[in-house]
Design a protein around this motif. Structure first.
Motif, PDB file in Angstrom:
ATOM      1  N   GLN A   7       0.838  -1.200   0.000  1.00 16.44           N
ATOM      2  CA  GLN A   7       0.000   0.000   0.000  1.00 16.44           C
ATOM      3  C   GLN A   7       0.871   1.247   0.000  1.00 16.44           C
ATOM      4  O   GLN A   7       1.894   1.312   0.665  1.00 16.44           O
ATOM      5  CB  GLN A   7      -0.903  -0.031   1.229  1.00 16.44           C
ATOM      6  N   ASN A   8       0.455   2.263  -0.759  1.00 16.50           N
ATOM      7  CA  ASN A   8       1.158   3.536  -0.798  1.00 16.50           C
ATOM      8  C   ASN A   8       0.168   4.651  -1.124  1.00 16.50           C
ATOM      9  O   ASN A   8      -1.031   4.405  -1.220  1.00 16.50           O
ATOM     10  CB  ASN A   8       2.315   3.492  -1.813  1.00 16.50           C
ATOM     11  N   PHE A   9       0.664   5.861  -1.323  1.00 21.89           N
ATOM     12  CA  PHE A   9      -0.211   7.007  -1.567  1.00 21.89           C
ATOM     13  C   PHE A   9      -1.081   6.801  -2.802  1.00 21.89           C
ATOM     14  O   PHE A   9      -2.253   7.151  -2.814  1.00 21.89           O
ATOM     15  CB  PHE A   9       0.628   8.280  -1.723  1.00 21.89           C
ATOM     16  N   LYS A  10      -0.521   6.217  -3.844  1.00 23.29           N
ATOM     17  CA  LYS A  10      -1.251   6.082  -5.107  1.00 23.29           C
ATOM     18  C   LYS A  10      -2.307   4.979  -5.090  1.00 23.29           C
ATOM     19  O   LYS A  10      -3.251   5.024  -5.863  1.00 23.29           O
ATOM     20  CB  LYS A  10      -0.274   5.843  -6.247  1.00 23.29           C
ATOM     21  N   ASN A  11      -2.148   3.979  -4.228  1.00 24.83           N
ATOM     22  CA  ASN A  11      -3.091   2.850  -4.282  1.00 24.83           C
ATOM     23  C   ASN A  11      -3.829   2.604  -2.969  1.00 24.83           C
ATOM     24  O   ASN A  11      -4.413   1.543  -2.796  1.00 24.83           O
ATOM     25  CB  ASN A  11      -2.357   1.573  -4.730  1.00 24.83           C
ATOM     26  N   HIS A  12      -3.819   3.547  -2.042  1.00 27.08           N
ATOM     27  CA  HIS A  12      -4.406   3.284  -0.732  1.00 27.08           C
ATOM     28  C   HIS A  12      -5.928   3.403  -0.703  1.00 27.08           C
ATOM     29  O   HIS A  12      -6.561   2.897   0.208  1.00 27.08           O
ATOM     30  CB  HIS A  12      -3.793   4.188   0.346  1.00 27.08           C
ATOM     31  N   GLY A  13      -6.521   4.046  -1.684  1.00 31.77           N
ATOM     32  CA  GLY A  13      -7.982   4.140  -1.739  1.00 31.77           C
ATOM     33  C   GLY A  13      -8.583   2.768  -1.999  1.00 31.77           C
ATOM     34  O   GLY A  13      -7.981   1.922  -2.647  1.00 31.77           O
ATOM     35  N   ARG A  14      -9.757   2.553  -1.483  1.00 31.25           N
ATOM     36  CA  ARG A  14     -10.356   1.241  -1.615  1.00 31.25           C
ATOM     37  C   ARG A  14     -11.785   1.356  -2.133  1.00 31.25           C
ATOM     38  O   ARG A  14     -12.554   2.165  -1.661  1.00 31.25           O
ATOM     39  CB  ARG A  14     -10.356   0.532  -0.264  1.00 31.25           C
ATOM     40  N   LEU A  15     -12.090   0.524  -3.112  1.00 26.06           N
ATOM     41  CA  LEU A  15     -13.448   0.429  -3.625  1.00 26.06           C
ATOM     42  C   LEU A  15     -13.983  -0.957  -3.307  1.00 26.06           C
ATOM     43  O   LEU A  15     -13.244  -1.942  -3.330  1.00 26.06           O
ATOM     44  CB  LEU A  15     -13.473   0.639  -5.142  1.00 26.06           C
ATOM     45  N   ASP A  16     -15.265  -1.012  -3.035  1.00 28.75           N
ATOM     46  CA  ASP A  16     -15.942  -2.278  -2.795  1.00 28.75           C
ATOM     47  C   ASP A  16     -16.808  -2.539  -4.025  1.00 28.75           C
ATOM     48  O   ASP A  16     -17.867  -1.944  -4.173  1.00 28.75           O
ATOM     49  CB  ASP A  16     -16.795  -2.165  -1.526  1.00 28.75           C
ATOM     50  N   PRO A  17     -16.355  -3.408  -4.943  1.00 26.94           N
ATOM     51  CA  PRO A  17     -17.066  -3.587  -6.210  1.00 26.94           C
ATOM     52  C   PRO A  17     -18.560  -3.870  -6.088  1.00 26.94           C
ATOM     53  O   PRO A  17     -19.351  -3.243  -6.809  1.00 26.94           O
ATOM     54  CB  PRO A  17     -16.317  -4.751  -6.880  1.00 26.94           C
ATOM     55  N   PRO A  18     -19.010  -4.757  -5.182  1.00 33.28           N
ATOM     56  CA  PRO A  18     -20.468  -4.957  -5.110  1.00 33.28           C
ATOM     57  C   PRO A  18     -21.215  -3.672  -4.760  1.00 33.28           C
ATOM     58  O   PRO A  18     -22.305  -3.418  -5.272  1.00 33.28           O
ATOM     59  CB  PRO A  18     -20.637  -6.004  -4.006  1.00 33.28           C
ATOM     60  N   TYR A  19     -20.624  -2.855  -3.914  1.00 30.76           N
ATOM     61  CA  TYR A  19     -21.284  -1.611  -3.508  1.00 30.76           C
ATOM     62  C   TYR A  19     -21.102  -0.521  -4.561  1.00 30.76           C
ATOM     63  O   TYR A  19     -22.061   0.085  -5.027  1.00 30.76           O
ATOM     64  CB  TYR A  19     -20.739  -1.133  -2.160  1.00 30.76           C
ATOM     65  N   HIS A  20     -19.837  -0.240  -4.904  1.00 35.06           N
ATOM     66  CA  HIS A  20     -19.536   0.899  -5.762  1.00 35.06           C
ATOM     67  C   HIS A  20     -19.918   0.680  -7.224  1.00 35.06           C
ATOM     68  O   HIS A  20     -20.206   1.641  -7.931  1.00 35.06           O
ATOM     69  CB  HIS A  20     -18.049   1.259  -5.673  1.00 35.06           C
ATOM     70  N   PHE A  21     -19.869  -0.540  -7.700  1.00 37.05           N
ATOM     71  CA  PHE A  21     -20.138  -0.769  -9.119  1.00 37.05           C
ATOM     72  C   PHE A  21     -21.498  -1.415  -9.363  1.00 37.05           C
ATOM     73  O   PHE A  21     -22.297  -0.902 -10.133  1.00 37.05           O
ATOM     74  CB  PHE A  21     -19.028  -1.623  -9.742  1.00 37.05           C
ATOM     75  N   ILE A  22     -21.776  -2.502  -8.700  1.00 41.29           N
ATOM     76  CA  ILE A  22     -23.019  -3.230  -8.974  1.00 41.29           C
ATOM     77  C   ILE A  22     -24.227  -2.466  -8.439  1.00 41.29           C
ATOM     78  O   ILE A  22     -25.155  -2.149  -9.187  1.00 41.29           O
ATOM     79  CB  ILE A  22     -22.953  -4.667  -8.409  1.00 41.29           C
ATOM     80  N   LEU A  23     -24.235  -2.166  -7.135  1.00 45.62           N
ATOM     81  CA  LEU A  23     -25.392  -1.488  -6.547  1.00 45.62           C
ATOM     82  C   LEU A  23     -25.614  -0.120  -7.177  1.00 45.62           C
ATOM     83  O   LEU A  23     -26.749   0.241  -7.514  1.00 45.62           O
ATOM     84  CB  LEU A  23     -25.217  -1.361  -5.031  1.00 45.62           C
ATOM     85  N   SER A  24     -24.570   0.653  -7.362  1.00 48.34           N
ATOM     86  CA  SER A  24     -24.703   1.983  -7.972  1.00 48.34           C
ATOM     87  C   SER A  24     -25.264   1.881  -9.384  1.00 48.34           C
ATOM     88  O   SER A  24     -26.130   2.663  -9.777  1.00 48.34           O
ATOM     89  CB  SER A  24     -23.357   2.692  -8.044  1.00 48.34           C
TER      90      SER A  24
END
Length: 145
Positions: A7-24
């Protein structure tokens, strides 16, 4: 060894695919379909479907923001305790001058640099992003939801 990159500054953000992509996506497509249907069949029922389709976004947003706020409070507490353990006693009063964003950013800093970064954050009024950019040794936070 883990297959996940460090983990570092460029990749520390986290997405939850079922929530962020499917549900949205499902909610957005549903709203689009309901709007199209309403345009073709304008009546109180279809208008109510539009209202419901929009209203569904509220609990979905709250479903995400409530646990994040709780985590931010826990992180704030953890970082204050960590700074009290690592900083010299004469600096302890300054810890409470750090705002929530600064404390949340400091969680990524290794013990060796967190006190100095905290001092810089106060002296220069650094933002969350500026603090994260200055971290040399990244301390991953894999528990963040």
């Amino acid at each position: 060894m883990s297959d996940t990159p460090e983990q570092n500054f460029k990749n520390h953000g986290r997405l939850d695919p079922p929530y962020h992509f499917i549900l949205s996506t499902v909610l957005a497509v549903n709203l689009f379909i309901v709007l199209c249907f309403t345009v073709k069949n304008l009546n109180y029922f279809t208008e109510w479907l539009v209202v419901l389709s929009i209203a569904v976004f509220i609990p979905v947003i709250k479903l995400r923001t409530y646990p994040l706020k709780v985590q931010d409070r826990v992180i704030r507490l953890e970082e204050r305790l960590r700074l009290q353990a690592l900083a010299p006693a004469e600096w302890h009063a300054q810890i409470y001058r750090l705002d929530e964003d600064q404390l949340i950013a400091l969680r990524f800093a290794a013990d060796e640099e967190v006190v100095e970064l905290a001092k810089q954050a106060l002296e220069q009024n650094l933002t969350r992003k500026q603090i994260k950019e200055r971290i040399k040794v990244w301390r991953p936070d894999d528990w963040r939801v």
